[in-house]
Design an enzyme around this catalytic site. Structure first.
Site, PDB file in Angstrom:
ATOM      1  N   TYR A   1       0.901  -1.012  -0.033  1.00 23.56           N
ATOM      2  CA  TYR A   1      -0.024   0.033  -0.091  1.00 23.56           C
ATOM      3  C   TYR A   1       0.827   1.193  -0.050  1.00 23.56           C
ATOM      4  CZ  TYR A   1      -3.609   3.437   1.131  1.00 23.56           C
ATOM      5  OH  TYR A   1      -4.482   4.535   0.993  1.00 23.56           O
TER       6      TYR A   1
ATOM      7  N   ASN B   1      -3.205   6.325   6.560  1.00 27.90           N
ATOM      8  CA  ASN B   1      -3.975   7.152   7.575  1.00 27.90           C
ATOM      9  C   ASN B   1      -4.886   6.197   8.429  1.00 27.90           C
ATOM     10  OD1 ASN B   1      -6.268   6.252   6.103  1.00 27.90           O
ATOM     11  ND2 ASN B   1      -6.548   8.167   4.975  1.00 27.90           N
TER      12      ASN B   1
ATOM     13  N   SER C   1       2.224   9.892  11.045  1.00 28.97           N
ATOM     14  CA  SER C   1       3.820   9.849  11.271  1.00 28.97           C
ATOM     15  C   SER C   1       4.002  10.734  12.504  1.00 28.97           C
ATOM     16  CB  SER C   1       4.389  10.548  10.282  1.00 28.97           C
ATOM     17  OG  SER C   1       5.908  10.378  10.226  1.00 28.97           O
TER      18      SER C   1
ATOM     19  N   GLN D   1       7.796  16.117   9.753  1.00 29.17           N
ATOM     20  CA  GLN D   1       6.898  15.262  10.417  1.00 29.17           C
ATOM     21  C   GLN D   1       5.386  15.959  10.454  1.00 29.17           C
ATOM     22  OE1 GLN D   1       7.841  11.956  10.206  1.00 29.17           O
ATOM     23  NE2 GLN D   1       9.270  12.759   9.294  1.00 29.17           N
TER      24      GLN D   1
ATOM     25  N   HIS E   1       3.285  15.885   7.222  1.00 25.72           N
ATOM     26  CA  HIS E   1       2.501  14.728   6.742  1.00 25.72           C
ATOM     27  C   HIS E   1       1.003  14.799   6.880  1.00 25.72           C
ATOM     28  CE1 HIS E   1       5.544  11.921   5.327  1.00 25.72           C
ATOM     29  NE2 HIS E   1       6.323  11.980   6.536  1.00 25.72           N
TER      30      HIS E   1
ATOM     31  N   GLU F   1       8.065   6.507  16.791  1.00 24.56           N
ATOM     32  CA  GLU F   1       8.334   6.038  15.331  1.00 24.56           C
ATOM     33  C   GLU F   1       9.801   6.617  15.050  1.00 24.56           C
ATOM     34  OE1 GLU F   1       6.377   6.342  10.845  1.00 24.56           O
ATOM     35  OE2 GLU F   1       6.147   7.964  12.289  1.00 24.56           O
TER      36      GLU F   1
ATOM     37  N   HIS G   1       0.283 -38.592  22.366  1.00 27.84           N
ATOM     38  CA  HIS G   1       1.800 -38.422  22.103  1.00 27.84           C
ATOM     39  C   HIS G   1       2.752 -39.155  22.486  1.00 27.84           C
ATOM     40  CE1 HIS G   1      -0.418 -34.217  21.555  1.00 27.84           C
ATOM     41  NE2 HIS G   1       0.812 -33.808  20.996  1.00 27.84           N
TER      42      HIS G   1
END
Length: 433
Positions: free
Chosen positions: A127, A208, A235, A257, A260, A324, A417
């Site tokens: 994306y 977004n 961001s 930033q 953004h 981030e 088992h």
């Protein structure tokens, strides 16, 4: 930005100071995204085309870009931009090729062989945000690791109309198919498939809050059986600075930033009130010259400067926030780095702006947000692969380990088992007689 003295705040106030932008939250978001996913799942291409017209104002007849459209888009890109993209590709490829997986093949004990292998994820969906700021660089950050890993099908989606530079970058990075669709509907198409868009195994890419919520929902939908890279949303950046820091550099990094989107967030943590004041003045000056100043202003309304005692406390505050992007602009940034435990990507020193990581240093700019960097890593080559283990035992190996396995199985009251081992041990004993 609002300035707060960290040590004068009580615990509740400190937590409030580190909260993300309230624009991230939306009581109707989950329901709205769920409706979009359901419509795409039920109607496929017709729903996607309708959403393209509703949300992006673009009426299309075909979602997939033809070879002719791709060629025309590539031709429209300037040589200067092509050269810049080429330099970025070289660095990103070099850094991600160095991350190639090394297999593990050992004998844990005599006759017991264990391996760890890696294979590329077959079909990946990438994306790429578009709209007001088409992110050419995100194409490089997603497509190049996918190519290096050896993913068989690499599908790219982006809101229409797709910028020519995105088309060029996708073509240069070996993308197989490009589709004109963005938002939650694009995530739905990749997760469930449509008449035109193939269903993929894993979805990558930031977006977004609608894209982020759509990724969360499809990753939990049993009809899709699709995984996602990480919760990567609006961001954010946190700058740790001392009295030696350049206020103009800090302001530029914060604004890089903030521009953004209105739901982005920027933070300054410093031991110097003078630095905080100087940054505020630099922000006002630089903001006035930005074409996207209205967007940046909204982001700055929910951003803060925090005054701390020293750089050790600055690192502690940063770890609580889990940014981030983390920029450390101090006299001795690597000393501060030693105290950092939670960050998507770190930028050291006055001459390492966050922008270099966004575009061309070589590291990946797809990073966890909302504080998820406390437990989620930045995107790497490993995210485009799946690892699996192999074990192989000889008769001697099973004889050596079998009784331990049966004892634990019996303690767990899982007799089948235990029996799966016991039958084989009996066979081994009979062959030895």
């Amino acid at each position: 930005m609002q300035t707060l003295d960290w040590n004068s705040l009580n615990i509740d106030e400190q937590q409030a100071a580190l909260k993300r932008s309230p624009l991230v939250g939306d009581s109707q978001l989950e329901a709205n995204v769920s409706d979009i996913l359901a419509k795409v799942k039920a109607e496929g291409d017709s729903a996607i085309l309708a959403f393209n017209q509703q949300f992006d104002g673009v009426k299309l007849n075909e979602l997939k870009l033809s070879k002719a459209e791709i060629n025309a888009g590539c031709e429209a890109v300037s040589d200067e931009l092509k050269q810049a993209i080429s330099q970025a590709i070289d660095n990103i490829e070099r850094f991600h090729q160095a991350q190639a997986f090394s297999s593990v093949d050992i004998e844990t004990q005599s006759g017991v062989r264990c391996e760890l292998r890696s294979e590329a994820i077959e079909k990946v969906g990438l994306y790429i945000p578009g709209g007001s700021a088409p992110l050419i660089s995100t194409v490089l950050m997603l497509a190049l690791p996918a190519k290096i890993a050896g993913c068989v099908l690499k599908v790219l989606v982006s809101p229409p109309p797709i910028d020519n530079a995105i088309i060029y970058a996708a073509n240069a990075c070996g993308i197989d198919e490009i589709y004109q669709v963005g938002g939650a509907q694009a995530i739905a198409a990749l997760a469930f498939g449509s008449q035109s868009i193939p269903k993929v195994d894993k979805i990558f890419g930031p977006g977004n809050r609608y894209v982020t919520e759509a990724k969360r929902q499809v990753s939990q939908d049993s009809d899709s059986v699709v995984s996602i890279d990480m919760p990567a949303g609006p961001s954010e950046v946190l700058v740790i600075a001392d009295e030696t820091a350049n206020a103009d550099f800090i302001a530029a990094d914060l604004l890089s930033q903030a521009e953004h989107g209105p739901d982005s967030q920027v933070m300054l943590v410093t031991n110097s009130k003078e630095t905080a004041q100087a940054v505020d003045k630099a922000l006002a000056k630089q903001l006035a010259a930005l074409p996207r100043q209205d967007v940046a202003k909204q982001a700055l309304e929910c951003s803060r400067s925090l005054i701390v005692d020293d750089m050790t406390q600055a690192a502690q505050v940063s770890n609580l926030y889990g940014p981030e992007h983390l920029i450390i602009q101090t006299k001795t940034p690597r000393e501060v780095l030693n105290h950092i435990r939670a960050a998507g990507s770190v930028f050291l020193g006055a001459y390492t702006p966050e922008s270099v990581g966004d575009y061309a240093s070589g590291t990946n700019h797809v990073l966890p947000t909302y504080g998820y960097s406390r437990s989620v890593s930045s995107l790497s080559l490993a995210d485009f692969c799946r690892r699996f283990t192999v074990q192989e035992l000889t008769a001697k190996g099973l004889a050596n380990i079998g009784y331990a396995v049966m004892t634990i199985a019996a303690a767990e009251q899982l007799d089948a088992h235990k029996n799966a081992v016991a039958l084989r041990l009996e066979q081994i004993r009979s062959e030895q007689m």
